[in-house]
Design a protein around this motif. Structure first.
Motif, PDB file in Angstrom:
ATOM      1  N   TYR A   1     -46.317  54.883 -16.078  1.00 52.89           N
ATOM      2  CA  TYR A   1     -46.303  55.388 -17.483  1.00 52.89           C
ATOM      3  C   TYR A   1     -47.588  55.416 -18.004  1.00 52.89           C
TER       4      TYR A   1
ATOM      5  N   LEU B   1     -37.140  55.576 -23.544  1.00 51.45           N
ATOM      6  CA  LEU B   1     -37.388  56.748 -23.006  1.00 51.45           C
ATOM      7  C   LEU B   1     -36.725  57.993 -23.686  1.00 51.45           C
TER       8      LEU B   1
ATOM      9  N   ILE C   1     -42.233  58.224 -23.989  1.00 50.17           N
ATOM     10  CA  ILE C   1     -41.922  56.659 -23.981  1.00 50.17           C
ATOM     11  C   ILE C   1     -42.723  56.159 -25.246  1.00 50.17           C
TER      12      ILE C   1
ATOM     13  N   ARG D   1     -46.371  58.541 -21.918  1.00 54.40           N
ATOM     14  CA  ARG D   1     -45.588  59.537 -21.288  1.00 54.40           C
ATOM     15  C   ARG D   1     -45.566  58.991 -19.941  1.00 54.40           C
ATOM     16  N   ARG D   2     -44.235  59.523 -19.340  1.00 54.55           N
ATOM     17  CA  ARG D   2     -44.284  58.982 -17.752  1.00 54.55           C
ATOM     18  C   ARG D   2     -45.041  59.964 -17.069  1.00 54.55           C
TER      19      ARG D   2
END
Length: 107
Positions: free
Chosen positions: A5, A73, A78, A94-95
């Motif tokens: 992440y 999430l 995230i 973000r992932r």
């Protein structure tokens, strides 16, 4: 499987970019939070749906603080909070896809 992440800690001194690397073992998670040039070990729990609760030190140039981060999430996004004794700060990020190169990777 490792999950990555890209995070931003919205601190009183401005945004601090970081990278969170997690491995899940059922509800248990562990990994590393790289932030402001420091590697912080993290451990905690995954609720099985969308929330991580992580305990970790948060090292800065002025000291080390114990922190509880609650991250949620929503798709690839995230968000959450970093709860320290002295204050609460916000996370966003973000992932990263498993194959996306990260800063410092050699090609």
């Amino acid at each position: 499987m490792k999950e990555l992440y890209e995070l931003i800690l919205h601190s009183q001194l401005g945004p601090r970019p970081g990278l969170l690397s997690l491995v899940r073992y059922g509800p248990d998670v562990s990994g590393t939070l790289s932030l402001s040039g420091y590697e912080n070990s993290v451990s905690g729990q995954w609720d099985g749906v969308r929330t991580f609760t992580l305990l970790h030190p948060l090292r800065t140039a002025v000291g080390t603080h114990q922190c509880r981060s609650v991250l949620t999430l929503a798709g690839e996004t995230i968000t959450g909070t970093a709860e320290l004794k002295e204050c609460t700060m916000h996370w966003s990020g973000r992932r990263l896809p498993a194959n996306e190169p990260k800063e410092g990777d050699c090609e």
